[in-house]
Design a protein around this motif. Structure first.
Motif, short mmCIF file in Angstrom:
data_model
loop_
_atom_site.label_atom_id
_atom_site.label_comp_id
_atom_site.label_asym_id
_atom_site.label_seq_id
_atom_site.Cartn_x
_atom_site.Cartn_y
_atom_site.Cartn_z
N ASP A 1 -43.03 7.40 63.59
CA ASP A 1 -41.67 6.90 63.32
C ASP A 1 -41.33 7.04 61.85
N ILE A 2 -42.33 6.78 61.01
CA ILE A 2 -42.10 6.91 59.55
C ILE A 2 -41.76 8.36 59.21
N VAL A 3 -42.51 9.30 59.77
CA VAL A 3 -42.24 10.72 59.49
C VAL A 3 -40.83 11.09 59.97
N ARG A 4 -40.49 10.63 61.18
CA ARG A 4 -39.18 10.99 61.75
C ARG A 4 -38.02 10.35 61.01
N ALA A 5 -38.28 9.24 60.36
CA ALA A 5 -37.19 8.49 59.72
C ALA A 5 -36.57 9.25 58.54
N GLU A 6 -37.23 10.28 58.07
CA GLU A 6 -36.76 10.96 56.85
C GLU A 6 -36.97 12.46 57.04
N ALA A 7 -35.88 13.20 57.06
CA ALA A 7 -35.98 14.64 57.34
C ALA A 7 -36.86 15.36 56.31
N GLY A 8 -36.92 14.81 55.10
CA GLY A 8 -37.70 15.45 54.04
C GLY A 8 -39.21 15.36 54.27
N ARG A 9 -39.63 14.50 55.19
CA ARG A 9 -41.08 14.38 55.44
C ARG A 9 -41.52 15.52 56.36
N ARG A 10 -41.77 16.65 55.74
CA ARG A 10 -42.03 17.86 56.54
C ARG A 10 -43.51 18.14 56.75
N TYR A 11 -44.36 17.59 55.90
CA TYR A 11 -45.79 17.86 56.07
C TYR A 11 -46.56 16.54 56.07
N ALA A 12 -47.44 16.42 57.06
CA ALA A 12 -48.26 15.21 57.14
C ALA A 12 -49.73 15.61 57.13
N ARG B 1 -42.58 22.71 59.33
CA ARG B 1 -43.07 21.35 59.59
C ARG B 1 -44.49 21.44 60.15
N ALA B 2 -45.41 20.74 59.54
CA ALA B 2 -46.79 20.88 60.02
C ALA B 2 -47.61 19.63 59.76
N VAL B 3 -48.66 19.50 60.58
CA VAL B 3 -49.67 18.47 60.35
C VAL B 3 -50.96 19.19 59.94
N ILE B 4 -51.58 18.70 58.89
CA ILE B 4 -52.80 19.34 58.37
C ILE B 4 -53.91 18.30 58.34
N PRO B 5 -55.07 18.62 58.92
CA PRO B 5 -56.16 17.65 58.86
C PRO B 5 -56.68 17.48 57.43
N GLY B 6 -56.96 16.27 57.04
CA GLY B 6 -57.49 16.03 55.70
C GLY B 6 -58.99 16.22 55.66
N PHE B 7 -59.59 16.04 54.48
CA PHE B 7 -61.03 15.86 54.31
C PHE B 7 -61.89 17.11 54.31
N TYR B 8 -61.43 18.21 54.94
CA TYR B 8 -62.34 19.36 55.00
C TYR B 8 -61.66 20.70 54.69
N GLY B 9 -62.49 21.67 54.47
CA GLY B 9 -62.07 23.06 54.27
C GLY B 9 -63.29 23.90 54.58
N SER B 10 -63.44 25.03 53.88
CA SER B 10 -64.64 25.81 54.18
C SER B 10 -65.21 26.50 52.94
N HIS B 11 -66.49 26.82 53.06
CA HIS B 11 -67.19 27.61 52.04
C HIS B 11 -66.73 29.07 52.15
N PRO B 12 -67.10 29.91 51.18
CA PRO B 12 -66.70 31.32 51.28
C PRO B 12 -67.19 32.00 52.57
N ASP B 13 -68.32 31.54 53.15
CA ASP B 13 -68.80 32.16 54.39
C ASP B 13 -68.11 31.60 55.63
N GLY B 14 -67.14 30.72 55.44
CA GLY B 14 -66.37 30.20 56.58
C GLY B 14 -66.92 28.90 57.16
N SER B 15 -68.12 28.50 56.73
CA SER B 15 -68.69 27.26 57.28
C SER B 15 -67.94 26.05 56.69
#
Ligand code: ASP
Length: 437
Positions: free
Chosen positions: A22-33, A162-176
């Motif tokens: 609801d918070i995201v929807r309340a404001e059109a500018g909230r495009r990425y979560a 508009r997108a949702v992106i998981p926090g906390f992780y990414g990857s090493h150069p080998d993709g792990s």
């Protein structure tokens, strides 16, 4: 344009996820979560990230992890069902279970809470899901590659309104998969805000901002309305923990403000963290402190005339791999503050090496010191702040063991006996913050 990050407590059950949506929807500018994994629903509950780490540890030793994995599965399936989403995680969850049996790394396991949760939140909002694995780049050693990450994110966001992106992780150069330290979704949020060149980075949590003092000590501590990045750094260093330490850097460079907001009370102002703000003359922004310090006192007649004395003392500490926190000096005395934990067991060696290095008249170590930082941009060039601080402590009958004022002048540090810590903090607070009528 706003980037919002929802922490684990804001994602703990379907009702809270709905409130976040609801918070995201309340404001059109909230495009990425950016989202964390579901956190604790109540005090006894376990975070999904902790459950996953437990599964991995058991799996790695070939032990049974059915119970913690069932808890993970149930939490995600319940979320999907309660939110009435058209999303089937069965296959994904089965694949994860198999991976955990076949040597999943700790980082991979820990990251899956955010992965599934972002899929759920994206489905709830009707936003795209962008996997952080391809976007957040770490080097082989697990150090964040900030420029590379911001560039990758910027390219992906450009194509995705508009997108949702998981926090906390990414990857090493080998993709792990590679994760940040705990609480690292705050950093992902900051990186996304930097990449999106957002006007604001909202950090949604379960408190209505940063408090002026630890509420376990000052029960009626007020919320800080505005704090600068620099002030926040000083307060966080002394233990005021609201944001992950590294969350400030990506947005700070671009001057993007951060707002700490409460998902349960979206109408509250929260705390705004900015690059610069005028300070009210003589006002204190916040007070924070920590116990557990040891002071090394070194005294030598005519020390002030000896060039290289300080360097030799600090070299001893460097050789012993002891990091120092503060260094208040007098004419013939020098004191070095270190964390007691780090010095423990090395006391005799420190003293004998100092003797050999500088031949002091007297030297000793004193444990049990608490440090309190009084932080405020309004204290710069404002006469009388220190007087108020010390008169507050004197009125409470507290003996000040040391004083250190940072060169930035926004910070005065006082050292007191650990036993006086709580009373000292409260006395300083009362001196600077008038009682609310
Ligand atoms: N879920 C991770 C943790 O529990 C990261 C985060 O919430 O920011 O630490």
């Amino acid at each position: 344009m706003i980037v919002c990050k929802f922490g684990g407590s804001s994602m703990a059950n379907a009702e809270r996820v709905r409130a976040a949506a609801d918070i995201v929807r309340a404001e059109a500018g909230r495009r990425y979560a950016v989202v964390s994994a579901p956190g604790k629903r109540d005090k006894q509950d376990e975070k999904v990230t902790d459950l996953l780490i437990r599964c991995q540890k058991l799996g790695e030793r070939g032990l049974d992890f059915t119970a913690p994995f069932a808890a993970v599965r149930t939490r995600f399936c319940e979320l999907v069902a309660s939110l009435g989403l058209n999303l089937d995680l069965t296959e994904d969850l089965a694949a994860l279970e198999a991976r955990l049996k076949n040597g999943a790394t700790r980082d991979f396991a820990a990251s899956r809470g955010e992965y599934f949760n972002a899929k759920i939140f994206a489905a709830e909002l009707g936003f795209a899901f962008l996997d952080a694995r391809e976007l957040v780049a770490f080097d082989e050693k697990g150090e964040l590659l900030m420029e590379e990450t911001v560039a990758r994110l910027a390219a992906a966001l450009k194509k995705t309104p508009r997108a949702v992106i998981p926090g906390f992780y990414g990857s090493h150069p080998d993709g792990s998969v590679c994760v940040f330290s705990r609480g690292g979704s705050d950093v992902t949020g900051s990186l996304v805000a930097a990449a999106a060149k957002a006007d604001l980075y909202e950090n949604w949590t379960d408190v209505s901002g940063i408090l002026m003092a630890d509420p376990r000590i000052v029960r009626d501590a007020r919320t800080i309305p505005i704090v600068t990045y620099q002030e926040l750094r000083e307060l966080s260093y002394m233990g005021a923990t609201v944001l992950h330490e590294d969350a400030v850097f990506p947005v700070r460079r671009l001057g993007i403000p951060i707002r700490i907001c409460n998902t349960a009370r979206p109408g509250d102002d929260g705390t705004l963290i900015v690059a610069d703000a005028p300070g009210k003359t003589g006002a204190v922004t916040g007070i924070a402190g920590k116990k557990g310090f040891t002071a090394l006192y070194v005294e030598k007649d005519r020390m002030n005339a000896q060039i290289g004395f300080g360097r030799r003392v600090l070299s001893v500490l460097e050789e012993m791999e002891l990091s120092f926190e503060h260094l208040p000096t007098g004419i013939d005395t020098l004191s070095v503050l270190m964390e007691t934990e780090a010095v423990r067991g090395k006391e005799n060696e420190v003293l004998s090496r100092i003797h050999a290095a500088v031949g002091p008249d007297r030297t000793h170590l004193e444990e049990g010191i608490a440090l309190i930082a009084v932080v405020g941009r309004g204290m710069v060039h404002s006469p009388g702040c220190a007087a108020r601080l010390f008169s507050g402590l004197a009125k409470a009958g507290i003996n000040v063991k040391l004083i250190d004022q940072g060169s930035s002048q926004i910070n005065i540090i006082v050292g007191v006996d650990e036993g006086d810590y709580e009373r000292a903090l409260e006395a300083i607070y009362r001196e600077f913050v008038p009682v609310e009528l």
